[in-house]
Design an enzyme around this catalytic site. Structure first.
Site, PDB file in Angstrom:
ATOM      1  CB  VAL A   1      -2.684  -8.360   7.314  1.00  0.00           C
ATOM      2  CG1 VAL A   1      -1.671  -7.610   6.500  1.00  0.00           C
ATOM      3  CG2 VAL A   1      -3.925  -7.513   7.551  1.00  0.00           C
ATOM      4  CB  SER A   2      -6.839 -12.730   7.023  1.00  0.00           C
ATOM      5  OG  SER A   2      -6.272 -13.485   5.965  1.00  0.00           O
TER       6      SER A   2
ATOM      7  CE  LYS B   1       6.058   3.838  11.625  1.00  0.00           C
ATOM      8  NZ  LYS B   1       7.000   2.953  10.899  1.00  0.00           N
TER       9      LYS B   1
ATOM     10  CG  LEU C   1      -5.340   1.451   6.043  1.00  0.00           C
ATOM     11  CD1 LEU C   1      -5.903   2.219   7.228  1.00  0.00           C
ATOM     12  CD2 LEU C   1      -3.987   1.978   5.670  1.00  0.00           C
TER      13      LEU C   1
ATOM     14  CG  ASP D   1      15.368   4.990   7.063  1.00  0.00           C
ATOM     15  OD1 ASP D   1      16.359   5.659   6.730  1.00  0.00           O
ATOM     16  OD2 ASP D   1      14.394   5.464   7.670  1.00  0.00           O
TER      17      ASP D   1
END
Length: 625
Positions: free
Chosen positions: A320-321, A365, A316, A456
Site C-alpha cells: 500500500v505504499s 474504524k 497490515l 455486504d
C-alpha cells in the site's frame, strides 16, 4: 515445480474441498425446520439428555474440538459413544457417530414464546459467523437461527461482533415421568431416513418416537426430533487396527531369519519415511517458504517520510505504499486523543468510533485483522455515494490497523427504518436513497477494473449525510474480480443471495440481490427477518405472485410502511420500485437486472412520482410522528 503447476494443484484441491462442502451448505440452505423457534415446555425439572452428533471435517474431527463446542469434556462424550479412554486423543473419522450429553431444562423466554425446552450452550462469535451458519453447519441443525435470535434478544443478528458471547439453544426434551424411558435423544432427520430406520438405529419403538414428537408421523429433512430410549444404544465405532503379535521364540535359525526379516522391514519403513520427509521438505521449500518470502517482502514496507526506516513488522501495510500520497497517515496518539482512548462514549457502532482531529470529525474504524484488501479496494474508488476514506494508521505494537473515514452525520439507514426514530422518511427521500445506493453500486460494478463486489450490502451499511443522501460504507468483505468461488461464506442472513450461500459464487449479481432486499425495507419498513424467522424477500415474492394488477396494488397498500400512507404520492412510483425489487430477487442471477437498468428504472419511478422542480431533491422532508 512451476508456479503454473502449483496453481493447478491448489485449484484441484480447492475444487475437491468445495465438492465435499457443497452438499452440507445446500442442506443448510434448504433445511425445513417445522419448529422454527423451538419446543414449548411447562416442566420444572432439569434432566440429562443426549444429542446425536457426527464428526465432520475440517474443524470437528476430534473429541476436544467437539467438547469445546458443546462445553463438555472429552470423557463425557467418549463414554456414552463407546470410545475407549485410551482413544481420547485419537482423531475421529468423518461421520463418526457420537452421543453428546446435554443439560436440558425448561427456560422462560418472553411473553410471546413462553418457555422453551433447550440446553444452554455458550458460544463466542468468530469471524464470518452468523446465527444461521453456526446453527446449521457447526451445530448441524440441532438448533435454528430464529431460536438463537429469540434466546438472545439483546443481540442484533445483522451486526454481530467478533468475540461476542452468545447462547445457542440446543433442542432437547426431558423424558416423561413414566417407566420405560430414561433418556431423550435429539436427532436431526437426514434425507435417507424413515421412521423405521431411526427406530432401528436407536433400539426404540416407532410408536414411542411418534408419541414423543406430539403424534407427528411425517419426517421433514433436517428437523430435530426426539427419540425416547430406556438406555443408550452401543454405537458402532470404527475398529482399531490390532498391534502385531509378539514374535515366537524359536531356534537360532528362526532368530536369524526373524532378524533379517525385521531388518528388511525396518529399512523399508525408514526408506518410506525418508521419501515422505523429502516430499514435505520439497513442499515446504517450494510452497511454504515461497509464501514466507512473499510475506516478509510485504512486511518490510515503510511509511516513506512519515516513518522512514521503521519496520512495521506486521502484515497490515502490504503493497500500500502507493496510498501514501492519496491518504493522510495518522499517528496513533492522534486517534487515541480524538476518541478519549477509544472510550465507549465515542463508540458509533461495532468497532467504529467518532473522533475529532484538528477541528474535523471523523469515523475511525479499529481493526485487528489485515486491512490490506479493504485499502486496496478503497484506493481505487472515489464516488459521492461511497463513504470516503480520509486516511489510515498502523499501530505495530498492538498489531492494529485504523481506517479513518469521513463522518456521515445522520447515521445508518437501518436506524431510520427500524429503531423507532421520532421522524420517519418520506417516500420521496426513500426513493432518492435507493437511487443513491444504486448509483454507488453502478460505480463499483461498471467503472472499476477489475470490478468490485461489495458482498455486504444491507441497511446498516448505508449511511445518510446531512442532506439525507445515501453513501455505501464498510468494504471489509468486498472483493475485486468476478465469478470467483469461495468456500468461506460471509455476509448477513436475509441479504445473502441464494447462489452465494449454496455454491459460494461471487459476482455483482449478489449485490443486486442484496439491493433488492434493501429496496423492500425502504418500501415496507419491515425487518429482513421477522420474529418468526421468515425472510422479507421470500415473503414479498409470495405476496406479489399475482398477475392481476389491481390485486397487486391492493396487497401493496396493505404491505407497505404505514408512514408512507400519510403523504400524497403516485402509486405508479411505488409499483415501479416494487417491480425493480422483485426483479432483483430472481433466483437465477442471470435474470436479475444489471445495476445500470436499475438506476434507469428507479429514476423513471422518481419522475413519475414527483415534480422535483419545486424544492429540489436535495431538500429533505421527514414525516413527524
Amino acid at each position: 515445480m512451476t508456479t503454473s503447476s502449483l496453481k493447478t494443484m491448489h485449484q484441484f484441491f480447492s475444487a475437491v474441498f468445495l465438492f465435499l462442502l457443497l452438499p452440507l451448505c445446500s442442506n443448510a440452505q434448504t433445511a425445513r425446520q417445522a419448529n422454527n423457534t423451538g419446543f414449548t415446555c411447562n416442566f420444572t425439572r432439569t434432566c440429562t439428555s443426549y444429542a446425536f452428533y457426527r464428526a465432520t471435517a475440517p474443524n470437528f474431527t476430534d473429541l476436544a474440538s467437539i467438547g469445546d463446542l458443546f462445553s463438555v469434556s472429552r470423557l463425557m462424550i467418549s463414554t456414552p459413544s463407546n470410545i475407549s479412554s485410551s482413544s481420547l486423543n485419537t482423531p475421529l473419522l468423518p461421520n463418526t457417530p457420537l452421543f453428546v450429553p446435554l443439560t436440558c431444562s425448561c427456560n422462560p423466554v418472553n411473553a410471546s414464546f413462553g418457555s422453551l425446552s433447550y440446553a444452554n450452550i455458550s458460544y463466542t462469535i468468530n469471524p464470518g459467523d452468523t446465527f444461521f451458519l453456526v446453527s446449521t453447519i457447526k451445530f448441524q441443525n440441532l438448533t435454528t437461527f430464529p431460536s438463537v435470535e429469540v434466546v438472545n434478544p439483546t443481540l442484533l443478528a445483522t451486526n454481530l461482533s467478533i468475540g461476542q458471547d452468545t447462547i445457542f439453544p440446543i433442542f432437547c426434551k426431558c423424558p416423561p415421568n413414566s417407566q420405560g424411558t430414561n433418556y431423550m435423544i435429539s436427532y436431526v432427520v437426514q434425507p435417507e431416513d424413515n421412521m423405521s430406520s431411526i427406530a432401528s438405529t436407536f433400539g426404540a419403538e416407532e410408536q414411542s418416537i411418534i408419541d414423543a414428537n406430539g403424534g407427528e408421523t411425517t419426517l421433514h429433512d433436517y428437523d430435530t426430533i426426539f427419540v425416547p430410549v430406556a438406555r443408550l444404544p452401543a454405537l458402532s465405532q470404527p475398529a482399531v487396527v490390532p498391534h502385531a503379535p509378539p514374535p515366537v521364540i524359536g531356534s537360532n535359525n528362526d532368530d536369524r531369519t526373524g532378524t533379517v526379516r525385521g531388518l528388511g522391514v525396518g529399512l523399508g519403513i525408514v526408506g518410506l519415511l525418508l521419501i515422505l520427509v523429502s516430499g514435505v521438505w520439497v513442499y515446504r521449500e517450494v510452497v511454504v517458504m515461497k509464501g514466507v518470502v512473499r510475506d516478509d517482502e510485504e512486511k518490510n514496507v515503510y511509511l516513506g517520510g512519515k516513518a522512514e526506516g521503521k519496520n512495521l513488522d506486521v502484515k497490515l501495510m502490504a503493497n500500500v505504499s502507493d496510498c501514501l500520497d492519496k491518504y493522510r497517515v495518522f499517528g496513533i496518539d492522534e486517534l487515541v486523543e480524538a476518541t478519549d482512548g477509544f472510550d465507549q462514549s465515542c463508540l458509533i457502532q461495532g468497532s467504529v468510533y467518532k473522533g475529532e482531529i484538528d477541528g474535523h470529525v471523523f469515523a475511525i474504524k479499529k481493526m485487528k485483522w489485515n486491512a490490506y484488501e479493504e485499502l486496496k479496494i478503497l484506493q481505487k474508488v472515489n464516488h459521492g455515494n461511497l463513504v470516503k476514506l480520509e486516511g489510515f494508521c498502523i499501530d505495530p505494537e498492538e498489531a492494529n490497523c485504523y481506517l479513518v473515514y469521513e463522518y456521515v452525520e445522520n447515521g445508518s439507514l437501518y436506524s431510520w427504518l427500524h429503531e423507532g426514530k421520532k421522524e420517519k422518511l418520506s417516500w420521496k427521500i426513500r426513493l432518492r436513497i435507493a437511487i443513491d445506493i444504486a448509483n454507488g453500486l453502478q460505480y463499483i460494478h461498471e467503472h472499476t477494473r477489475p470490478r468490485v463486489v461489495h458482498k455486504d450490502i444491507k441497511s446498516s451499511n448505508i449511511l445518510l449525510d446531512s442532506n439525507m443522501r445515501a453513501k455505501i460504507a464498510n468494504f471489509g468483505l468486498a472483493k475485486s474480480g468476478m465469478n470467483a468461488i469461495t468456500m468461506h461464506i460471509v455476509g448477513t442472513q436475509g441479504y445473502i443471495a441464494p447462489e452465494y450461500l449454496a455454491d459460494g459464487v461471487v459476482s455483482t449479481k449478489m449485490d443486486v440481490f442484496a439491493f433488492g432486499v434493501v429496496l423492500l425495507e425502504l418500501i415496507s419498513g419491515k425487518e429482513v427477518i421477522n420474529e418468526e424467522g421468515n425472510l422479507l424477500w421470500a415473503s414479498a415474492i409470495k405476496t406479489f405472485e399475482v398477475d392481476n394488477e389491481q390485486e397487486k396494488t391492493r396487497r401493496l397498500k396493505e404491505w407497505l410502511d404505514k408512514d408512507i400512507l400519510r403523504e400524497t404520492f403516485s402509486m405508479e412510483s411505488l409499483m415501479g420500485a416494487l417491480t425493480v425489487a422483485i426483479a432483483c430477487l430472481h433466483r437465477d442471477p442471470s435474470k436479475r437486472p444489471s445495476i445500470m437498468d436499475i438506476v434507469y428504472a428507479l429514476s423513471k419511478s422518481e419522475d413519475m412520482g414527483f415534480d422535483i422542480s419545486d424544492d429540489g431533491i436535495g431538500s429533505p422532508r421527514v414525516i413527524a410522528r
